[in-house]
Design a protein around this motif. Sequence first.
Motif, PDB file in Angstrom:
ATOM      1  N   PHE A  11       2.621  49.767  34.525  1.00 48.21           N
ATOM      2  CA  PHE A  11       2.370  50.534  34.828  1.00 48.21           C
ATOM      3  C   PHE A  11       1.952  51.111  33.602  1.00 48.21           C
ATOM      4  CE2 PHE A  11       7.260  49.352  35.100  1.00 48.21           C
ATOM      5  CZ  PHE A  11       7.458  49.335  36.491  1.00 48.21           C
ATOM      6  N   SER A  12       0.911  52.707  34.102  1.00 46.80           N
ATOM      7  CA  SER A  12      -0.018  53.295  33.260  1.00 46.80           C
ATOM      8  C   SER A  12      -0.670  54.040  33.678  1.00 46.80           C
ATOM      9  CB  SER A  12      -1.292  52.298  33.771  1.00 46.80           C
ATOM     10  OG  SER A  12      -1.192  52.073  34.367  1.00 46.80           O
ATOM     11  N   GLY A  13      -1.088  55.401  32.651  1.00 44.92           N
ATOM     12  CA  GLY A  13      -1.672  56.046  32.484  1.00 44.92           C
ATOM     13  C   GLY A  13      -2.527  56.978  33.326  1.00 44.92           C
ATOM     14  N   SER A  14      -2.851  57.828  34.675  1.00 42.16           N
ATOM     15  CA  SER A  14      -3.285  58.411  35.348  1.00 42.16           C
ATOM     16  C   SER A  14      -4.483  59.367  34.475  1.00 42.16           C
ATOM     17  CB  SER A  14      -2.409  59.005  36.593  1.00 42.16           C
ATOM     18  OG  SER A  14      -1.928  60.317  35.497  1.00 42.16           O
ATOM     19  N   ASN A  15      -4.867  58.999  33.342  1.00 51.09           N
ATOM     20  CA  ASN A  15      -5.596  59.096  32.291  1.00 51.09           C
ATOM     21  C   ASN A  15      -6.046  58.414  31.747  1.00 51.09           C
ATOM     22  OD1 ASN A  15      -5.013  63.305  32.253  1.00 51.09           O
ATOM     23  ND2 ASN A  15      -3.675  62.508  32.014  1.00 51.09           N
ATOM     24  N   PHE A  16      -7.214  58.493  30.778  1.00 54.10           N
ATOM     25  CA  PHE A  16      -7.761  57.635  30.420  1.00 54.10           C
ATOM     26  C   PHE A  16      -7.432  57.036  28.706  1.00 54.10           C
ATOM     27  CE2 PHE A  16     -10.402  58.716  33.218  1.00 54.10           C
ATOM     28  CZ  PHE A  16     -11.316  57.272  33.953  1.00 54.10           C
ATOM     29  N   GLY A  17      -6.685  58.599  28.030  1.00 49.28           N
ATOM     30  CA  GLY A  17      -6.184  58.519  26.857  1.00 49.28           C
ATOM     31  C   GLY A  17      -7.673  58.755  26.085  1.00 49.28           C
ATOM     32  N   PHE A  18      -7.875  59.531  24.632  1.00 48.64           N
ATOM     33  CA  PHE A  18      -8.948  59.175  23.328  1.00 48.64           C
ATOM     34  C   PHE A  18      -9.215  57.981  23.125  1.00 48.64           C
ATOM     35  CE2 PHE A  18      -6.623  63.593  23.323  1.00 48.64           C
ATOM     36  CZ  PHE A  18      -7.047  64.744  23.879  1.00 48.64           C
ATOM     37  N   ASN A  19      -8.177  56.802  23.395  1.00 48.50           N
ATOM     38  CA  ASN A  19      -9.193  55.655  22.002  1.00 48.50           C
ATOM     39  C   ASN A  19      -9.416  55.079  23.752  1.00 48.50           C
ATOM     40  OD1 ASN A  19      -9.407  53.183  21.043  1.00 48.50           O
ATOM     41  ND2 ASN A  19      -7.159  53.045  20.452  1.00 48.50           N
ATOM     42  N   PRO A  20     -10.969  54.638  23.031  1.00 47.46           N
ATOM     43  CA  PRO A  20     -11.720  54.037  23.647  1.00 47.46           C
ATOM     44  C   PRO A  20     -10.927  52.559  24.505  1.00 47.46           C
ATOM     45  CG  PRO A  20     -13.086  54.752  22.613  1.00 47.46           C
ATOM     46  CD  PRO A  20     -11.955  54.987  22.276  1.00 47.46           C
ATOM     47  N   ALA A  21     -10.530  51.812  23.645  1.00 46.70           N
ATOM     48  CA  ALA A  21      -9.200  50.936  23.404  1.00 46.70           C
ATOM     49  C   ALA A  21      -8.636  50.797  24.675  1.00 46.70           C
ATOM     50  CB  ALA A  21      -8.742  50.686  22.040  1.00 46.70           C
ATOM     51  N   TYR A  22      -7.611  51.813  25.109  1.00 48.89           N
ATOM     52  CA  TYR A  22      -7.008  52.125  26.418  1.00 48.89           C
ATOM     53  C   TYR A  22      -7.733  51.356  27.698  1.00 48.89           C
ATOM     54  CZ  TYR A  22      -4.491  54.866  22.463  1.00 48.89           C
ATOM     55  OH  TYR A  22      -3.492  55.701  21.438  1.00 48.89           O
ATOM     56  N   ALA A  23      -8.931  51.738  27.250  1.00 48.60           N
ATOM     57  CA  ALA A  23      -9.487  51.853  28.847  1.00 48.60           C
ATOM     58  C   ALA A  23      -9.852  49.390  28.436  1.00 48.60           C
ATOM     59  CB  ALA A  23     -11.166  52.252  29.213  1.00 48.60           C
ATOM     60  N   GLU A  24     -10.575  49.266  27.827  1.00 50.30           N
ATOM     61  CA  GLU A  24     -10.703  48.038  27.750  1.00 50.30           C
ATOM     62  C   GLU A  24      -9.251  47.039  27.531  1.00 50.30           C
ATOM     63  OE1 GLU A  24     -12.549  48.312  23.635  1.00 50.30           O
ATOM     64  OE2 GLU A  24     -13.861  49.306  24.022  1.00 50.30           O
ATOM     65  N   GLY A  25      -9.116  47.794  27.088  1.00 54.45           N
ATOM     66  CA  GLY A  25      -6.889  46.914  27.227  1.00 54.45           C
ATOM     67  C   GLY A  25      -6.827  46.316  28.665  1.00 54.45           C
ATOM     68  N   ALA A  26      -7.074  47.807  29.985  1.00 51.81           N
ATOM     69  CA  ALA A  26      -6.219  47.617  30.613  1.00 51.81           C
ATOM     70  C   ALA A  26      -7.430  47.185  31.544  1.00 51.81           C
ATOM     71  CB  ALA A  26      -6.984  49.074  31.692  1.00 51.81           C
ATOM     72  N   ARG A  27      -9.049  47.101  30.849  1.00 52.89           N
ATOM     73  CA  ARG A  27      -9.505  46.109  31.932  1.00 52.89           C
ATOM     74  C   ARG A  27      -9.716  44.654  31.840  1.00 52.89           C
ATOM     75  NH1 ARG A  27     -13.966  48.609  30.448  1.00 52.89           N
ATOM     76  NH2 ARG A  27     -13.687  50.560  31.586  1.00 52.89           N
ATOM     77  N   ALA A  28      -9.437  44.486  30.478  1.00 57.91           N
ATOM     78  CA  ALA A  28      -8.739  43.235  30.123  1.00 57.91           C
ATOM     79  C   ALA A  28      -7.492  42.802  30.690  1.00 57.91           C
ATOM     80  CB  ALA A  28      -8.945  42.487  28.556  1.00 57.91           C
ATOM     81  N   LEU A  29      -6.570  43.431  30.719  1.00 60.18           N
ATOM     82  CA  LEU A  29      -5.562  42.847  31.392  1.00 60.18           C
ATOM     83  C   LEU A  29      -5.849  42.760  32.738  1.00 60.18           C
ATOM     84  CD1 LEU A  29      -2.248  42.688  31.572  1.00 60.18           C
ATOM     85  CD2 LEU A  29      -2.036  45.063  32.110  1.00 60.18           C
ATOM     86  N   GLY A  30      -6.279  43.596  33.329  1.00 63.11           N
ATOM     87  CA  GLY A  30      -6.898  43.102  35.087  1.00 63.11           C
ATOM     88  C   GLY A  30      -7.367  41.800  35.274  1.00 63.11           C
ATOM     89  N   ARG A  31      -8.538  41.980  34.171  1.00 65.03           N
ATOM     90  CA  ARG A  31      -8.954  40.543  34.432  1.00 65.03           C
ATOM     91  C   ARG A  31      -8.223  39.462  34.279  1.00 65.03           C
ATOM     92  NH1 ARG A  31     -13.602  42.931  30.920  1.00 65.03           N
ATOM     93  NH2 ARG A  31     -11.547  42.141  29.461  1.00 65.03           N
ATOM     94  N   GLU A  32      -7.292  39.005  33.734  1.00 65.33           N
ATOM     95  CA  GLU A  32      -6.484  38.335  33.148  1.00 65.33           C
ATOM     96  C   GLU A  32      -5.631  37.699  34.370  1.00 65.33           C
ATOM     97  OE1 GLU A  32      -5.220  34.981  31.202  1.00 65.33           O
ATOM     98  OE2 GLU A  32      -6.907  36.457  30.617  1.00 65.33           O
TER      99      GLU A  32
END
Length: 197
Positions: A11-32
């Motif tokens: 479950f996650s946002g359909s927005n990116f959020g203001f902190n670039p770490a959110y996108a980085e974390g989502a990408r890391a989770l997907g890779r894992e």
Amino acid sequence: MPSILRSIAVFSGSNFGFNPAYAEGARALGREIGRRGLQLVYGGTDKGLMGIVADAVLAEGGEVVGVITRYLHDLGHLHGGLTRHEITPDMRSRKTRMSEWADAFIALPGGLGTFEELFEVATLTQLGEHHKGVGCLNIGDFFNPVRSLLEHAVKEGFMKTEHSEMLIFDTEPAALIDALEQWQAPSVNKWIGPAVS
């Protein structure tokens, strides 16, 4: 007994959020998820963190199942590269199908929809309607207020400690998935006796 994970609903946002770490974390989770050969189940769009996590799983050669409502599909929000997708008539049936597909759940940062999905699956686990672990990828301490809210509910007599500790919080995708693989449902019921005056 720990559960066997084959499929994780995110479950996650359909927005990116203001902190670039959110996108980085989502990408890391997907890779894992992709590296482990697990299937991602999610809301089916290419928007925000939802699109990022799906793209990352697909880039690792993983399978991604998108479950999208007819309304969002007709707006053109369906991710074009999914392994498989389903179209549901409404949000309630969308959540039901995601829950049926998944062996466990992970929440990324998001808004009302993410919170609602997170608490619904946690409630179903609490009630014993399913025995599936629920985790939060706590990027940038995003879910700290959720943890505080659960602790407050325990303090005020609305929740047992075992249920407040049922949700797993971690900042690292690998550790979070490892914890979900070892997770076991609490064996207490939800009801608390009346306070003694």
